[in-house]
Design a protein around this motif. Structure first.
Motif, PDB file in Angstrom:
ATOM      1  N   SER A 153      -3.114  -2.734  -1.877  1.00  0.00           N
ATOM      2  CA  SER A 153      -2.985  -1.591  -0.979  1.00  0.00           C
ATOM      3  C   SER A 153      -2.406  -2.064   0.344  1.00  0.00           C
ATOM      4  O   SER A 153      -2.750  -3.147   0.838  1.00  0.00           O
ATOM      5  N   ARG A 155      -2.617   0.056   2.993  1.00  0.00           N
ATOM      6  CA  ARG A 155      -3.184   1.049   3.901  1.00  0.00           C
ATOM      7  C   ARG A 155      -4.654   0.737   4.128  1.00  0.00           C
ATOM      8  O   ARG A 155      -5.349   0.260   3.233  1.00  0.00           O
ATOM      9  N   GLN A 159      -7.367   5.293   5.793  1.00  0.00           N
ATOM     10  CA  GLN A 159      -6.078   5.925   5.484  1.00  0.00           C
ATOM     11  C   GLN A 159      -5.189   6.180   6.706  1.00  0.00           C
ATOM     12  O   GLN A 159      -4.123   6.765   6.583  1.00  0.00           O
ATOM     13  N   ALA A 189       2.417   6.258   1.204  1.00  0.00           N
ATOM     14  CA  ALA A 189       1.259   6.636   2.011  1.00  0.00           C
ATOM     15  C   ALA A 189       1.738   7.011   3.413  1.00  0.00           C
ATOM     16  O   ALA A 189       2.687   6.423   3.937  1.00  0.00           O
ATOM     17  N   TRP A 215       0.029  11.861  -0.924  1.00  0.00           N
ATOM     18  CA  TRP A 215      -1.251  11.261  -1.269  1.00  0.00           C
ATOM     19  C   TRP A 215      -1.096  10.244  -2.411  1.00  0.00           C
ATOM     20  O   TRP A 215      -0.279  10.394  -3.300  1.00  0.00           O
ATOM     21  N   HIS A 217      -0.358   6.912  -2.603  1.00  0.00           N
ATOM     22  CA  HIS A 217       0.724   5.947  -2.734  1.00  0.00           C
ATOM     23  C   HIS A 217       0.507   4.719  -1.848  1.00  0.00           C
ATOM     24  O   HIS A 217       1.440   4.233  -1.206  1.00  0.00           O
ATOM     25  N   ASN A 218      -0.711   4.218  -1.842  1.00  0.00           N
ATOM     26  CA  ASN A 218      -0.983   3.023  -1.052  1.00  0.00           C
ATOM     27  C   ASN A 218      -0.810   1.736  -1.859  1.00  0.00           C
ATOM     28  O   ASN A 218      -0.641   0.666  -1.291  1.00  0.00           O
ATOM     29  N   THR A 254      -2.487  11.975   8.884  1.00  0.00           N
ATOM     30  CA  THR A 254      -3.609  11.070   9.171  1.00  0.00           C
ATOM     31  C   THR A 254      -4.589  11.707  10.147  1.00  0.00           C
ATOM     32  O   THR A 254      -5.360  11.007  10.807  1.00  0.00           O
TER      33      THR A 254
END
Length: 292
Positions: A153, A155, A159, A189, A215, A217-218, A254
């Motif tokens: 990830s 992120r 988030q 993300a 949403w 896509h980290n 965010t």
């Protein structure tokens, strides 16, 4: 394709055409998920990214000079020839622009596209591909290693920001992808898009506008190609708005409102369950794609 699988599909689709009640309710994901290989013939996408299918798909080689296909057990490394060519270009760009060994490629599409048994709602025409955020250190992973290894990830858990896994190499690879004329948009993300906007220069608008927050896509970024020239039955997504996408609307992704939605009113009617598509919901050409 195995003989019994082909016979099953032919019989099932034939029953559908004659309007057998039970078959008319068969979920398209069950039909397309049962197919083990492509249809052959001319490559052509039918329908839209989230409601379509694909004839003449190519299978991405499990390993190439600048990529490896991951999670081979899923059999989702099939795509339109333009997607296969794009992956080859992007792998080379990752080596040249970011110094990576290449790229790890996640899901593209099933052998004949269509709805999937699990996961994606899109990826149905061979024009979507997931590229892992994990920079490859080597391109000789075994099949079993590709089942067990995980991406990373980029992120933070809340988030709102990128984390320490994000590198200049990630930026370089995504910039190369977005600069490719075949690419329609790239989903990332929101924190990734915000970081790109922070470091972008005034000349970066054209490629940066293709980077879109979405949403989930980290661990990967999702590349979507435009419909190929001459593919008259392929439906492009609506055009991207003008500008870089770095305006005030980006901050919403965010915000507390976006990340902490209000709980549903217990007195409100329950949400309508998402209906799975049947073969009747797909373009008419998809019936033929299944039985070729």
């Amino acid at each position: 394709m195995r003989k019994h699988t082909r016979k099953f599909l032919a019989a099932t689709v034939a029953a559908f055409i004659t309007a057998a009640p039970a078959t008319a309710q068969t979920e398209a994901r069950q039909l397309f998920g049962a197919v083990e290989d492509g249809s052959g013939g001319v490559a052509e996408p039918f329908g839209s990214y989230a409601r379509g299918c694909m004839a003449g798909a190519m299978q991405l080689a499990e390993t190439g000079p600048s990529w490896q296909a991951m999670r081979l057990s899923r059999n989702r490394n099939w795509g339109h020839p333009e997607m296969i060519a794009f992956i080859e270009r992007l792998g080379e760009a990752a080596q040249q622009e970011a110094g990576w060994a290449g790229i790890y490629v996640g899901d593209i599409s099933q052998p004949r596209g269509g709805p999937m048994l699990t996961g994606h709602r899109s990826h149905q025409m061979g024009l979507d591909a997931d590229i892992w955020m994990l920079p490859p250190e080597r391109l000789n992973l075994t099949r079993q290693e590709r089942e067990n290894i995980s991406s990373i990830s980029v992120r933070t858990e809340d988030q709102r920001r990128i984390n320490g896994n994000w590198t200049d190499g990630h930026l370089a690879v995504m910039r190369a992808a977005a600069s490719d004329p075949a690419v329609a948009r790239i989903f990332v993300a929101a924190a990734v898009k915000q970081e790109m906007c922070r470091v972008a220069g005034p000349e970066d608008t054209e490629w940066l506008r293709k980077i879109r927050p979405w949403w989930g896509h980290n661990y990967h970024f999702h590349v979507r190609l435009t419909c190929p020239a001459g593919a008259g039955a392929c439906e492009n997504q609506a055009p991207i708005p003008a500008g870089s996408g770095c305006d005030e609307s980006l901050a919403w992704w965010t915000s507390d409102e976006a990340l902490n939605p209000q709980p549903r009113d217990p007195n409100a009617p329950p949400p309508t369950p998402r209906r799975e598509y049947t073969l009747a919901d797909l373009p008419t050409q998809c019936t033929g794609v299944l039985t070729r």
